[in-house]
Design a protein around this motif. Structure first.
Motif, PDB file in Angstrom:
ATOM      1  N   LEU A  92       0.828  -1.207   0.000  1.00 19.65           N
ATOM      2  CA  LEU A  92       0.000   0.000   0.000  1.00 19.65           C
ATOM      3  C   LEU A  92       0.864   1.261   0.000  1.00 19.65           C
ATOM      4  CD1 LEU A  92      -2.890   1.100   0.150  1.00 19.65           C
ATOM      5  CD2 LEU A  92      -2.812   0.767   2.631  1.00 19.65           C
ATOM      6  N   ARG A  93       1.960   1.227   0.761  1.00 17.76           N
ATOM      7  CA  ARG A  93       2.830   2.413   0.775  1.00 17.76           C
ATOM      8  C   ARG A  93       3.413   2.677  -0.606  1.00 17.76           C
ATOM      9  NH1 ARG A  93       6.928   1.258   5.476  1.00 17.76           N
ATOM     10  NH2 ARG A  93       6.777  -0.756   4.428  1.00 17.76           N
ATOM     11  N   GLY A  94       3.779   1.616  -1.303  1.00 16.96           N
ATOM     12  CA  GLY A  94       4.305   1.777  -2.657  1.00 16.96           C
ATOM     13  C   GLY A  94       3.280   2.399  -3.590  1.00 16.96           C
ATOM     14  N   ALA A  95       2.045   1.903  -3.513  1.00 17.25           N
ATOM     15  CA  ALA A  95       0.984   2.447  -4.370  1.00 17.25           C
ATOM     16  C   ALA A  95       0.729   3.916  -4.039  1.00 17.25           C
ATOM     17  CB  ALA A  95      -0.296   1.619  -4.195  1.00 17.25           C
ATOM     18  N   ARG A  96       0.777   4.233  -2.760  1.00 16.46           N
ATOM     19  CA  ARG A  96       0.562   5.631  -2.362  1.00 16.46           C
ATOM     20  C   ARG A  96       1.693   6.523  -2.873  1.00 16.46           C
ATOM     21  NH1 ARG A  96      -2.057   4.146   3.653  1.00 16.46           N
ATOM     22  NH2 ARG A  96      -4.191   4.357   2.904  1.00 16.46           N
ATOM     23  N   ALA A  97       2.898   6.015  -2.833  1.00 16.52           N
ATOM     24  CA  ALA A  97       4.028   6.806  -3.330  1.00 16.52           C
ATOM     25  C   ALA A  97       3.903   7.035  -4.840  1.00 16.52           C
ATOM     26  CB  ALA A  97       5.345   6.102  -2.997  1.00 16.52           C
ATOM     27  N   ARG A  98       3.456   6.017  -5.563  1.00 18.05           N
ATOM     28  CA  ARG A  98       3.268   6.187  -7.012  1.00 18.05           C
ATOM     29  C   ARG A  98       2.185   7.226  -7.304  1.00 18.05           C
ATOM     30  NH1 ARG A  98       3.936   0.587  -6.697  1.00 18.05           N
ATOM     31  NH2 ARG A  98       1.736   0.094  -7.013  1.00 18.05           N
ATOM     32  N   ALA A  99       1.118   7.203  -6.511  1.00 17.52           N
ATOM     33  CA  ALA A  99       0.046   8.195  -6.716  1.00 17.52           C
ATOM     34  C   ALA A  99       0.572   9.602  -6.494  1.00 17.52           C
ATOM     35  CB  ALA A  99      -1.129   7.894  -5.783  1.00 17.52           C
ATOM     36  N   ILE A 125     -13.083   2.359   2.678  1.00 19.07           N
ATOM     37  CA  ILE A 125     -13.759   1.211   2.079  1.00 19.07           C
ATOM     38  C   ILE A 125     -13.231   0.955   0.668  1.00 19.07           C
ATOM     39  CG2 ILE A 125     -15.699   2.483   1.096  1.00 19.07           C
ATOM     40  CD1 ILE A 125     -17.582   0.352   1.927  1.00 19.07           C
ATOM     41  N   PHE A 126     -12.656   1.987   0.034  1.00 18.78           N
ATOM     42  CA  PHE A 126     -12.160   1.867  -1.338  1.00 18.78           C
ATOM     43  C   PHE A 126     -10.632   1.776  -1.418  1.00 18.78           C
ATOM     44  CE2 PHE A 126     -16.129   4.505  -1.961  1.00 18.78           C
ATOM     45  CZ  PHE A 126     -16.908   3.453  -2.421  1.00 18.78           C
ATOM     46  N   ALA A 127      -9.963   1.673  -0.275  1.00 23.32           N
ATOM     47  CA  ALA A 127      -8.494   1.731  -0.295  1.00 23.32           C
ATOM     48  C   ALA A 127      -7.887   0.618  -1.139  1.00 23.32           C
ATOM     49  CB  ALA A 127      -7.940   1.668   1.133  1.00 23.32           C
ATOM     50  N   ALA A 128      -8.506  -0.559  -1.138  1.00 18.48           N
ATOM     51  CA  ALA A 128      -7.912  -1.675  -1.869  1.00 18.48           C
ATOM     52  C   ALA A 128      -8.125  -1.570  -3.369  1.00 18.48           C
ATOM     53  CB  ALA A 128      -8.483  -3.004  -1.368  1.00 18.48           C
ATOM     54  N   ASP A 129      -9.300  -1.128  -3.777  1.00 21.76           N
ATOM     55  CA  ASP A 129      -9.651  -1.305  -5.188  1.00 21.76           C
ATOM     56  C   ASP A 129      -9.937  -0.019  -5.951  1.00 21.76           C
ATOM     57  OD1 ASP A 129     -11.917  -0.843  -3.730  1.00 21.76           O
ATOM     58  OD2 ASP A 129     -13.057  -2.540  -4.529  1.00 21.76           O
ATOM     59  N   ARG A 130      -9.780   1.164  -5.307  1.00 24.12           N
ATOM     60  CA  ARG A 130     -10.202   2.357  -6.033  1.00 24.12           C
ATOM     61  C   ARG A 130      -9.383   3.601  -5.687  1.00 24.12           C
ATOM     62  NH1 ARG A 130     -14.600   2.617  -9.140  1.00 24.12           N
ATOM     63  NH2 ARG A 130     -14.879   0.470  -8.459  1.00 24.12           N
ATOM     64  N   GLY A 131      -9.127   3.776  -4.398  1.00 34.55           N
ATOM     65  CA  GLY A 131      -8.430   5.004  -4.023  1.00 34.55           C
ATOM     66  C   GLY A 131      -7.526   4.789  -2.823  1.00 34.55           C
ATOM     67  N   VAL A 132      -6.224   4.835  -3.033  1.00 33.81           N
ATOM     68  CA  VAL A 132      -5.283   4.592  -1.938  1.00 33.81           C
ATOM     69  C   VAL A 132      -5.021   5.850  -1.111  1.00 33.81           C
ATOM     70  CG1 VAL A 132      -4.142   2.627  -3.048  1.00 33.81           C
ATOM     71  CG2 VAL A 132      -3.277   4.965  -3.443  1.00 33.81           C
ATOM     72  N   VAL A 133      -5.578   6.974  -1.541  1.00 33.76           N
ATOM     73  CA  VAL A 133      -5.509   8.174  -0.695  1.00 33.76           C
ATOM     74  C   VAL A 133      -6.775   8.168   0.164  1.00 33.76           C
ATOM     75  CG1 VAL A 133      -5.387  10.690  -0.627  1.00 33.76           C
ATOM     76  CG2 VAL A 133      -4.149   9.416  -2.399  1.00 33.76           C
ATOM     77  N   VAL A 183      -4.925  -3.946  17.863  1.00 38.22           N
ATOM     78  CA  VAL A 183      -4.520  -3.784  16.470  1.00 38.22           C
ATOM     79  C   VAL A 183      -5.162  -4.925  15.696  1.00 38.22           C
ATOM     80  CG1 VAL A 183      -2.609  -3.738  14.827  1.00 38.22           C
ATOM     81  CG2 VAL A 183      -2.347  -2.653  17.077  1.00 38.22           C
ATOM     82  N   ASP A 184      -6.199  -4.600  14.941  1.00 43.54           N
ATOM     83  CA  ASP A 184      -6.897  -5.593  14.122  1.00 43.54           C
ATOM     84  C   ASP A 184      -6.628  -5.227  12.672  1.00 43.54           C
ATOM     85  OD1 ASP A 184      -8.949  -6.699  12.399  1.00 43.54           O
ATOM     86  OD2 ASP A 184     -10.070  -7.238  14.203  1.00 43.54           O
ATOM     87  N   THR A 185      -6.004  -6.143  11.961  1.00 42.98           N
ATOM     88  CA  THR A 185      -5.549  -5.815  10.605  1.00 42.98           C
ATOM     89  C   THR A 185      -6.697  -5.341   9.715  1.00 42.98           C
ATOM     90  OG1 THR A 185      -5.766  -8.147   9.985  1.00 42.98           O
ATOM     91  CG2 THR A 185      -3.576  -7.381  10.688  1.00 42.98           C
ATOM     92  N   PHE A 186      -7.853  -5.959   9.843  1.00 44.04           N
ATOM     93  CA  PHE A 186      -9.004  -5.557   9.027  1.00 44.04           C
ATOM     94  C   PHE A 186      -9.351  -4.089   9.244  1.00 44.04           C
ATOM     95  CE2 PHE A 186     -13.580  -4.805   8.719  1.00 44.04           C
ATOM     96  CZ  PHE A 186     -13.915  -5.342   7.487  1.00 44.04           C
ATOM     97  N   HIS A 187      -9.275  -3.675  10.493  1.00 40.39           N
ATOM     98  CA  HIS A 187      -9.708  -2.320  10.812  1.00 40.39           C
ATOM     99  C   HIS A 187      -8.685  -1.246  10.448  1.00 40.39           C
ATOM    100  CE1 HIS A 187     -13.378  -3.606  12.648  1.00 40.39           C
ATOM    101  NE2 HIS A 187     -12.802  -4.256  13.625  1.00 40.39           N
ATOM    102  N   VAL A 188      -7.408  -1.563  10.542  1.00 43.38           N
ATOM    103  CA  VAL A 188      -6.402  -0.489  10.450  1.00 43.38           C
ATOM    104  C   VAL A 188      -5.418  -0.611   9.290  1.00 43.38           C
ATOM    105  CG1 VAL A 188      -6.540  -0.130  12.952  1.00 43.38           C
ATOM    106  CG2 VAL A 188      -4.695  -1.562  12.018  1.00 43.38           C
ATOM    107  N   TRP A 189      -5.545  -1.627   8.460  1.00 38.22           N
ATOM    108  CA  TRP A 189      -4.525  -1.854   7.435  1.00 38.22           C
ATOM    109  C   TRP A 189      -4.360  -0.664   6.487  1.00 38.22           C
ATOM    110  CZ3 TRP A 189      -5.073  -2.106   2.053  1.00 38.22           C
ATOM    111  CH2 TRP A 189      -6.391  -1.991   1.587  1.00 38.22           C
ATOM    112  N   TRP A 190      -5.427   0.081   6.273  1.00 37.83           N
ATOM    113  CA  TRP A 190      -5.460   1.181   5.305  1.00 37.83           C
ATOM    114  C   TRP A 190      -4.958   2.489   5.910  1.00 37.83           C
ATOM    115  CZ3 TRP A 190      -7.731   5.388   7.122  1.00 37.83           C
ATOM    116  CH2 TRP A 190      -8.457   5.189   8.322  1.00 37.83           C
ATOM    117  N   GLU A 191      -4.754   2.543   7.210  1.00 35.99           N
ATOM    118  CA  GLU A 191      -4.509   3.833   7.891  1.00 35.99           C
ATOM    119  C   GLU A 191      -3.183   4.436   7.447  1.00 35.99           C
ATOM    120  OE1 GLU A 191      -5.132   3.737  12.163  1.00 35.99           O
ATOM    121  OE2 GLU A 191      -4.058   5.623  12.452  1.00 35.99           O
ATOM    122  N   PRO A 192      -3.215   5.656   6.874  1.00 37.44           N
ATOM    123  CA  PRO A 192      -1.945   6.280   6.497  1.00 37.44           C
ATOM    124  C   PRO A 192      -1.055   6.439   7.731  1.00 37.44           C
ATOM    125  CG  PRO A 192      -3.799   7.466   5.521  1.00 37.44           C
ATOM    126  CD  PRO A 192      -4.383   6.479   6.504  1.00 37.44           C
ATOM    127  N   GLY A 193       0.195   6.056   7.603  1.00 38.34           N
ATOM    128  CA  GLY A 193       1.120   6.143   8.728  1.00 38.34           C
ATOM    129  C   GLY A 193       0.892   5.087   9.788  1.00 38.34           C
TER     130      GLY A 193
END
Lengths: 303, 303
Positions: A139-146, A172-180, B202-212
């Motif tokens: 995810l960090r890589g994808a965010r850096a590319r964006a 809810i869209f972080a995986a498939d639509r918007g990593v920001v 820390v639950d991966t489902f809940h926080v995996w997307w969190e920037p930083g």
């Protein structure tokens, strides 16, 4: 085409009685309202433009797919002739491909999108960042590319006078639509870049839940390129992509967020953008009447 | 009861061939694995305890509803006799009622939950913050009530020696289930309170997307009361509450997050907690075999 007077006084999609009279064309409270075209997904661009004019909605957020069908120059003339302005072009972005050739192809397409926005007189191009490439968990890589891809578009944005509007998207869209995923993160990307070239979208659906959103909207002063309103409803509809609701049918405090946006100095159009199967099934004129009422009730006094 | 040897070598719910042999009871790689009871929602506590023992899973995360059915003292004896430990009690919380009498009633129930956790020897009580009251759009107010309610439980938590574990929940649940939406926000609530009394989940489902998230997990050193793993899958299943997947079937980088948790000094159990209709429909023993394999493949080497 039916006229606004034909519509029922029931709100859609709730079927609740309207809580106020529908504001008539020319009502000054409609002066900053914009219809994002996706809210009436079944309409052609021409139908949407004519309906906006008939309902007194002075601006439209245009999508590229129906724009391509209409033709950019013909669309620009049609919108101008109807007396409307374009509040945004949706959408550029999709920056996160792992493959360099695909990223270059997306870059080129985003250059074309900026040209289209300029031809329409749109102040900004809304950027949907894109999700994780298939099988990619970095995810960090994808965010850096964006972030890099936004920076790469700055020279052309400055050249054509269209602002890049980074849209943070609900997690809810972080995986498939918007990593920001947050306004804070969008501002982190925008801030090193020229203010006139790079702004952010504040979309209530995407950011209403963000802890400290008040501080982030204040931080966005001068960077808010677009303010979009739609609702978070529960239970969440089965298709996450179509889970947005009509303002007032859910949990968002539009007065509060609108006051924050106003306090940050935003004076542009307010787009209503609703992806929702029930809204899409409803009569488009009833949708426009409802959203005009709800906007005037819940948003306009505060923005 | 069937035995582990009866299960197929297909993973559930993907039906993909297992990528490794199922670790046998006593395999040291299972030493920190815990089955959150909700992962086998159709089983009684007794069935789940017996299955953990049979599969070599040394710990269990217990839910209060089946605990009430079994009886707290009987359950504690049963779990002890099976040679298991309790990794957490789920769940307390639901702090956000606007009505003071309802909040006091919830406080009293949370005191009882702490007592139950103590009786089970559970190190922590998982706290689900609660959502917005019906018709209430004041998210900041609800968040403030949640923070105050945690603080109010500190004396009893210290008295019974059970840690309050604030669970930040994915923003998809901000309206109706959990107004604490990020690990950063959970830590903001926890940090003024005694470390031994208040931690975070820390639950991966809940926080995996969190920037930083990396910085926040590092910041949580000494505060991580529970590490829970399950997957973010797409397309998101229609019921948002049941949208969690089996590790490896989605988008989360478990190696990365597990390394962050390990670097923060966490040495406790790792709970697998999956709410998913397909998992719940599958044979429970196949679920345990799959999660043991996926845990050993994706999580255990890094945690």
């Amino acid at each position: 085409m039916s006229t606004p007077q034909d519509t029922t006084a029931l709100d859609v999609p709730s079927r609740a009685p309207a809580r106020m009279d529908t504001p008539a064309p020319g009502d000054p409270r409609l002066a900053r309202l914009s219809l994002n075209q996706k809210t009436v997904d079944g309409w052609s661009l021409r139908t949407a433009v004519e309906a906006c004019a008939a309902h007194g909605i002075p601006a439209i957020g245009v999508w590229r797919e129906p724009l391509a069908v209409a033709g950019v120059d013909a669309a620009a003339a049609m919108i101008r002739d109807a007396g409307l302005r374009v509040s945004s072009l949706c959408r550029g972005g999709f920056f996160t491909a792992a493959d360099g050739a695909e990223r270059r192809s997306r870059h080129d397409d985003n250059l074309r999108a900026l040209d289209e926005a300029a031809a329409l007189g749109a102040p900004c191009l809304v950027l949907v960042p894109g999700g994780l490439p298939a099988g990619d968990r970095d995810l960090r890589g994808a965010r850096a590319r964006a972030a890099q891809a936004v920076a790469d578009l700055v020279p052309h944005a400055l050249e054509v006078g269209v602002r890049l509007a980074i849209e943070p998207m609900h997690p809810i869209f972080a995986a498939d639509r918007g990593v920001v995923s947050t306004l804070a993160q969008a501002l982190d990307i925008a801030e090193p870049l020229p203010t006139e070239a790079v702004g952010v979208v504040v979309d209530t659906f995407h950011v209403w839940w963000e802890p400290g959103i008040e501080d982030q909207i204040a931080r966005a002063a001068g960077r808010i390129a677009s303010y979009q309103v739609c609702e978070w409803i529960t239970p969440l509809p089965p298709d996450a992509l179509l889970s947005r609701g009509m303002m007032g049918d859910g949990h968002i405090d539009f007065a509060h967020l609108s006051r924050c946006v106003a306090a940050a100095g935003y004076r542009g159009d307010v787009e209503v953008e609703i992806f929702n199967a029930e809204v899409w099934e409803a009569d488009g004129h009833a949708v426009l009447d409802t959203l005009a009422r709800r906007y005037v009730e819940l948003v306009e006094p505060h923005v």
